[in-house]
Design an enzyme around this catalytic site. Sequence first.
Site, PDB file in Angstrom:
ATOM      1  N   CYS A 158      25.476  44.739  53.735  1.00 39.66           N
ATOM      2  CA  CYS A 158      24.603  44.050  54.394  1.00 39.66           C
ATOM      3  C   CYS A 158      23.535  43.271  53.792  1.00 39.66           C
ATOM      4  O   CYS A 158      22.872  42.085  54.636  1.00 39.66           O
ATOM      5  CB  CYS A 158      22.948  44.856  54.859  1.00 39.66           C
ATOM      6  SG  CYS A 158      24.294  46.791  55.620  1.00 39.66           S
ATOM      7  N   HIS A 297      14.135  43.886  55.303  1.00 40.23           N
ATOM      8  CA  HIS A 297      15.476  44.549  55.681  1.00 40.23           C
ATOM      9  C   HIS A 297      15.410  45.912  56.413  1.00 40.23           C
ATOM     10  O   HIS A 297      16.028  45.341  57.399  1.00 40.23           O
ATOM     11  CB  HIS A 297      15.913  45.242  54.299  1.00 40.23           C
ATOM     12  CG  HIS A 297      17.380  45.447  55.071  1.00 40.23           C
ATOM     13  ND1 HIS A 297      18.381  44.510  54.764  1.00 40.23           N
ATOM     14  CD2 HIS A 297      18.305  47.197  54.977  1.00 40.23           C
ATOM     15  CE1 HIS A 297      19.472  45.180  55.389  1.00 40.23           C
ATOM     16  NE2 HIS A 297      18.835  46.590  55.149  1.00 40.23           N
ATOM     17  N   GLU A 308      11.624  51.314  51.108  1.00 43.08           N
ATOM     18  CA  GLU A 308      11.727  49.433  50.781  1.00 43.08           C
ATOM     19  C   GLU A 308      10.139  48.950  51.039  1.00 43.08           C
ATOM     20  O   GLU A 308       9.558  48.597  50.121  1.00 43.08           O
ATOM     21  CB  GLU A 308      11.850  48.468  52.576  1.00 43.08           C
ATOM     22  CG  GLU A 308      11.707  46.609  52.431  1.00 43.08           C
ATOM     23  CD  GLU A 308      12.107  46.415  53.243  1.00 43.08           C
ATOM     24  OE1 GLU A 308      12.245  44.917  53.501  1.00 43.08           O
ATOM     25  OE2 GLU A 308      13.113  46.737  54.004  1.00 43.08           O
ATOM     26  N   LYS A 329      14.951  42.832  63.109  1.00 44.71           N
ATOM     27  CA  LYS A 329      16.193  43.534  63.516  1.00 44.71           C
ATOM     28  C   LYS A 329      15.123  44.667  64.489  1.00 44.71           C
ATOM     29  O   LYS A 329      16.217  44.946  64.892  1.00 44.71           O
ATOM     30  CB  LYS A 329      16.371  44.122  62.554  1.00 44.71           C
ATOM     31  CG  LYS A 329      17.266  43.679  61.119  1.00 44.71           C
ATOM     32  CD  LYS A 329      17.416  44.572  59.807  1.00 44.71           C
ATOM     33  CE  LYS A 329      18.375  43.837  58.988  1.00 44.71           C
ATOM     34  NZ  LYS A 329      17.821  43.444  58.377  1.00 44.71           N
ATOM     35  N   HIS A 334      21.294  45.273  63.678  1.00 40.91           N
ATOM     36  CA  HIS A 334      21.528  44.910  62.327  1.00 40.91           C
ATOM     37  C   HIS A 334      22.889  44.060  62.529  1.00 40.91           C
ATOM     38  O   HIS A 334      23.790  44.941  62.920  1.00 40.91           O
ATOM     39  CB  HIS A 334      21.565  46.281  61.579  1.00 40.91           C
ATOM     40  CG  HIS A 334      21.949  45.926  60.169  1.00 40.91           C
ATOM     41  ND1 HIS A 334      22.270  44.864  60.227  1.00 40.91           N
ATOM     42  CD2 HIS A 334      21.851  46.964  59.048  1.00 40.91           C
ATOM     43  CE1 HIS A 334      22.034  45.133  58.414  1.00 40.91           C
ATOM     44  NE2 HIS A 334      21.700  46.784  58.217  1.00 40.91           N
ATOM     45  N   PHE A 393      24.804  48.053  52.215  1.00 42.33           N
ATOM     46  CA  PHE A 393      25.454  49.259  51.190  1.00 42.33           C
ATOM     47  C   PHE A 393      26.600  49.168  50.209  1.00 42.33           C
ATOM     48  O   PHE A 393      26.284  48.003  49.897  1.00 42.33           O
ATOM     49  CB  PHE A 393      26.355  50.115  52.095  1.00 42.33           C
ATOM     50  CG  PHE A 393      26.612  50.779  53.431  1.00 42.33           C
ATOM     51  CD1 PHE A 393      25.449  51.014  53.014  1.00 42.33           C
ATOM     52  CD2 PHE A 393      27.188  51.370  54.484  1.00 42.33           C
ATOM     53  CE1 PHE A 393      24.383  52.130  54.291  1.00 42.33           C
ATOM     54  CE2 PHE A 393      26.760  52.657  55.307  1.00 42.33           C
ATOM     55  CZ  PHE A 393      25.427  52.559  55.681  1.00 42.33           C
TER      56      PHE A 393
END
Length: 405
Positions: A158, A297, A308, A329, A334, A393
């Site tokens: 990502c 994010h 976050e 998002k 995403h 990830f």
Amino acid sequence: MHVVVTGMGVVSPIGTGVEQFWSAAIKGVSGIDKIQSFDSSKLSSKIAGEVKQFDPKEFLTPKYIDQMDRFTQFALHAANQAIEDAGGLDCYSPHRIAVVLGSGMGGFSTFESSALRRFQDRSIPPFTVPRIMANSAGAWIATKYGFKGVNLTCSTACSSGANAIGMGLDLLRSGRADTVIVGGAEACVLPLTMKGFEVLHALSTGFNDQPQYASRPFANGRDGFIMGEGAGVLVLEEQSNAEGRGAKTYAKLAGYGCACDATHIVAPDMVGQVAAMQTALQDASVKPDSVDYINAHATSTPLGDIIETRAIKHLFAEHASRLSISATKSMIGHSIGASAAIGAIATIQTLRTQMIHPTINLVEPDPDCDLDYTANQAVERKVDTAMCNAFGFGGNNVSIVFTNL
């Protein structure tokens, strides 16, 4: 050296082209809907942020369409927009024009369809391997325009698009290129990809009948992210070169920070996120209390949004409560490797317009998410310094900093 953005292009579920995308973002338009590209009845998550009314025949011949995966088509279309927006790059030597594209999955639609054909003992297309290659997007951009400089592909899940932008910044600073085409592209609204994220319990499954409300960053009751797709591409140049050729400049790309938390292959970690943001600020020579806005994010997962939030509060301390934050998002889902590239364009547009797009579907905030996320309505605010976060990830955390010129 000052590196600036001189061109932008975007393909997204809420619009193609920067103006269309930004107009929808400011209005809080949701691009999430029931999946139309395949039968999702056997999936628990039946919704996604698909790019609708995308017709590659408008800019590609049938021959080239056959040779390109959907993610490459997205990337090339966004690159066409960005290069045109930059006024063309004919003044630079082709050997000094670099391309750095990010993608988490690459040509996965080709992989999935070709694997299915093979299992059925059917022939597979002759361009199966070139379509699958993650570097096909960057290669096709270079091939179309004759760019013969460095050509790199970044695949860090990502954070791929954000790392690609940072790598482009490094190429310019090191003198290895005079201009760089950077960004990310992804097209993995697919049965196998969706099922893979589903078994990780990462996708939202509770809002199939209300798709527009499913992506709910920082909200109570959020139950996972919504798969998206699209592309974002930027043109980066050294400021004096851009001004010398009379190019318009949108913002300064001031800093890039990347840190691996080395903790868990899929779970987020606050320490790594703090390190990425801190490194980006140091690289930009910006103090934390100078930041006005963060494009988060913010995937809408139960744990990710809390981590976050904690990372922002840890790094920015008392200033965290004065920050404006929003989640792109919430409207587009995403888009994995493309997400930070599209988020970077939203961040630049915030600097340009002094408007912060909303985080939609934030009616009841999670008590553990207690910052200013620009809930539901766009806000006008003076923004001179902005950050875009991307946490992927593999523990790969990236932050990039943009400032007004």
